[in-house]
Design a protein around this motif. Sequence first.
Motif, short mmCIF file in Angstrom:
data_model
loop_
_atom_site.label_atom_id
_atom_site.label_comp_id
_atom_site.label_asym_id
_atom_site.label_seq_id
_atom_site.Cartn_x
_atom_site.Cartn_y
_atom_site.Cartn_z
N ASP A 9 0.84 -1.20 0.00
CA ASP A 9 0.00 0.00 0.00
C ASP A 9 0.88 1.25 0.00
OD1 ASP A 9 -2.46 -1.40 0.06
OD2 ASP A 9 -2.10 -1.86 2.17
N ILE A 10 1.81 1.30 0.97
CA ILE A 10 2.70 2.46 1.03
C ILE A 10 4.15 1.98 0.92
CG2 ILE A 10 3.48 4.42 2.42
CD1 ILE A 10 0.78 4.52 3.74
N ALA A 32 -2.73 -0.73 6.87
CA ALA A 32 -2.15 -0.69 5.52
C ALA A 32 -0.81 -1.41 5.51
CB ALA A 32 -1.98 0.76 5.09
N LYS A 160 1.75 10.67 -12.56
CA LYS A 160 1.23 9.78 -11.52
C LYS A 160 2.26 8.68 -11.25
CE LYS A 160 -2.03 7.04 -9.44
NZ LYS A 160 -1.21 6.76 -8.27
N SER A 180 0.33 2.01 -3.84
CA SER A 180 -0.71 3.04 -4.02
C SER A 180 -0.14 4.42 -3.71
CB SER A 180 -1.89 2.76 -3.09
OG SER A 180 -2.37 1.46 -3.31
N ALA A 181 0.82 4.46 -2.76
CA ALA A 181 1.48 5.72 -2.44
C ALA A 181 2.95 5.43 -2.19
CB ALA A 181 0.86 6.36 -1.20
N GLY A 406 0.54 10.80 -5.94
CA GLY A 406 0.87 9.59 -5.19
C GLY A 406 2.26 9.57 -4.59
N ALA A 436 -0.98 10.14 3.00
CA ALA A 436 -0.95 8.99 2.09
C ALA A 436 -2.06 8.01 2.44
CB ALA A 436 0.41 8.31 2.15
N ASP A 439 -5.29 9.46 1.20
CA ASP A 439 -5.39 9.46 -0.26
C ASP A 439 -5.65 8.07 -0.81
OD1 ASP A 439 -4.83 12.10 0.03
OD2 ASP A 439 -2.94 12.11 -1.10
N ILE A 440 -5.03 7.06 -0.24
CA ILE A 440 -5.19 5.73 -0.84
C ILE A 440 -6.55 5.13 -0.55
CG2 ILE A 440 -2.71 5.25 -0.91
CD1 ILE A 440 -2.98 3.45 1.47
N GLN A 441 -7.26 5.69 0.43
CA GLN A 441 -8.62 5.21 0.69
C GLN A 441 -9.57 5.64 -0.40
OE1 GLN A 441 -10.04 5.74 4.66
NE2 GLN A 441 -8.78 3.95 5.09
N ALA A 445 -6.18 1.83 -6.60
CA ALA A 445 -4.81 1.54 -7.01
C ALA A 445 -4.77 1.37 -8.52
CB ALA A 445 -4.31 0.29 -6.31
#
Lengths: 598, 104
Positions: A9-10, A32, A160, A180-181, A406, A436, A439-441, A445
């Motif tokens: 995720d991160i 995450a 991106k 995702s980030a 991202g 982050a 944002d990823i919520q 992705a």
Amino acid sequence: MRLETVTTDILIIGGGAAGCYAAVHAARRSRARVLVVDKAAIERSGCLAPGVNAINAYIGEGRTPEDYVKYARHDAAGIAREDLLLSMAERLNAVTCDLEALGLVIQKDGAGRYAQRGWRNVKINGENIKPLLAKAVRSFPSIRVLERVNVVSYLTENGKIFGAIGFSLTEELIYVFHASAVLCATGGAAGLYLPNGGGSARHALWYSPFNTGAGYAMGILAGAEMTTLEMRFVALRCKGTIAPTGTLALGAGAKQVNALGEVYENRYGLTTPERALGTRMEQAEGRGPCALRVESIDSAAFDALRKAYLNMCPLQALSWSEKKFAAPSSLEHINFETLCSALNGESEFHPRLTGGRRGFALSAAGQFQSDIALEVEIECTEPYLVGGHTASGYWVDIKRRTTIGGLFAAGDAAGGCPQKYASGAMAEGAIAVEAALEDIQTAAAAHCPERLVCKSRDEMLRFLQPGKALFTVDELETAMQHTMDAYAGGMGAGYAFNMAGLGKAEVRISEIASMSEELRAGDMRELKRICELRERLVVCRALIAHLRAREETRWPGYGRNDDYPEKSAAWLRYVNSVLREGRVEIIFRDMAGEKERL
Amino acid sequence: MSISLDAEACVGCGGCMAVCPGMLLEADAKGKAFIRHPEDCWGCAACVKACPVEAAALYLAAEAGGRGGKLSARKEGALLHWKVTRPDGASETIIVNSQNANSY
């Protein structure tokens, strides 16, 4: 070559103070998946490897975060983002308390409050700050740590980010990271300029020689907007060991003195750049070598000082011990050795320099019986790019989002927020992962196009193809450092530069970059060295463009533009840049809107 | 800036190799630690503190004013026993308690 794909995720690139703290902060707040990738091992990676002797950014009793903003903006001659500084400063004390909870020893006063050194520092035992952070990172099952992996390129398209690509340093293996980030926490750039020492002392540096500007370079190449690269940092250090001087000046009350024994610091001012500039001026005018002098120190205090250095720069303690043992009378006369031995034969003693001071005697155990004056010769270092001290780095918003969707930045890689030091770098890591996680919520992705991976992979692999280059990595690195030194305001040029010289630097750096295409690696470690050189060359190119763009001398302590030697109110604005179609394009951004962003 | 590694004393535990931030330490054919590029060392002393047998020692490069002294370390609980060995072989131990903050 084998290729392994890891999805998370991160993705946090760099496991130094900012990266480790960001990972812990994310793991505490969410489930995450967090992946920390480091090119060494997080126990001792980053610029805090040797330890640190104080928390240098803290809001002391009776002071406010706004006071910190004022201090940092003043030190940066106005080129600092108030919104970034304030959001960082507001978290400094929470980060400090948290570090204590993680095991950091912080000195307390009688009332149980942190013992302060000035209003912005607290005294700690910081030798083990990195092992403590690493232990915290490793305690969370949601954090995966991948070490000895060198990340060399982002996977980006149309502004991106999809992830990054790198390679193992221990086996023939390429890693593709999908995330995702992505948080860039790689640190700043050392090794761009010719350093104080050569040969076996070539890595006697203020900043970690393993911080090669990878984060800046990856951002520049991906088209991220960068800010204030022209604000290089020059440190004032103990000669030879390149050990910190703040502990002597702020902690032990040492004054800067010239060869005539005159205290000169008041003539130039006491900010970090003023202290550095003053020392150079004294030397230029024939009053060097310069030193930091503690008028009177007793045996117990000296012992404590030595221990403080062992906790952050053991070389300085070693240096004192070597000298102390070398001759019983030498401790008092630690600086001026060359001059004194020339003037006075074998002895390091010279009455003109030391007249009027009390004598002292060393006991067999190396203790001295009466108070002495302690002098340590000082010198300025070569310039560095480091967003934790000056304002160089990614142009970010208040959440530490870069201009690439991202991609976040924190610590020395993030610009606009000087004087953040270790606690501020960690605060930024926390701010960035909070954003982050939000944002990823909301963002799904995205799938990384395969051709991006293939392109980046092929760019790496070509250096492993058979072949032989005329020049070595070391030779090209030295060529780069000589170029920067001579034409882009290095030590050898007295930190001065002009437009004609910068033009030469631009051409030569571009030539060296072309020559680096021919380099070949026999194994993954050699490949890392090629990548590090090429990262530095990318950073040098952008730095030169920034130096040319600012037509004034904003920070005389860090360098002088000989074509524009004065500071100008018209230049109270940001010099930013973006690499577009192979060209470094300069963007000016004004200070208006500082308040709106708060 | 660099470290010296005493091959006789080294037990090949790999502790130094694991922590070096520059990944400069490697094992030789006998499993003993060695440094391939001494000039690349930053002098952070991570390996010195990780070595259980004081085989790793920091020294100051001649170009940086070094006089041939060495610094090694031994950990005993919260105490770090730093040992300075001067060029003539005499030594001094400085004990730092990690539970105490710096006085400066």
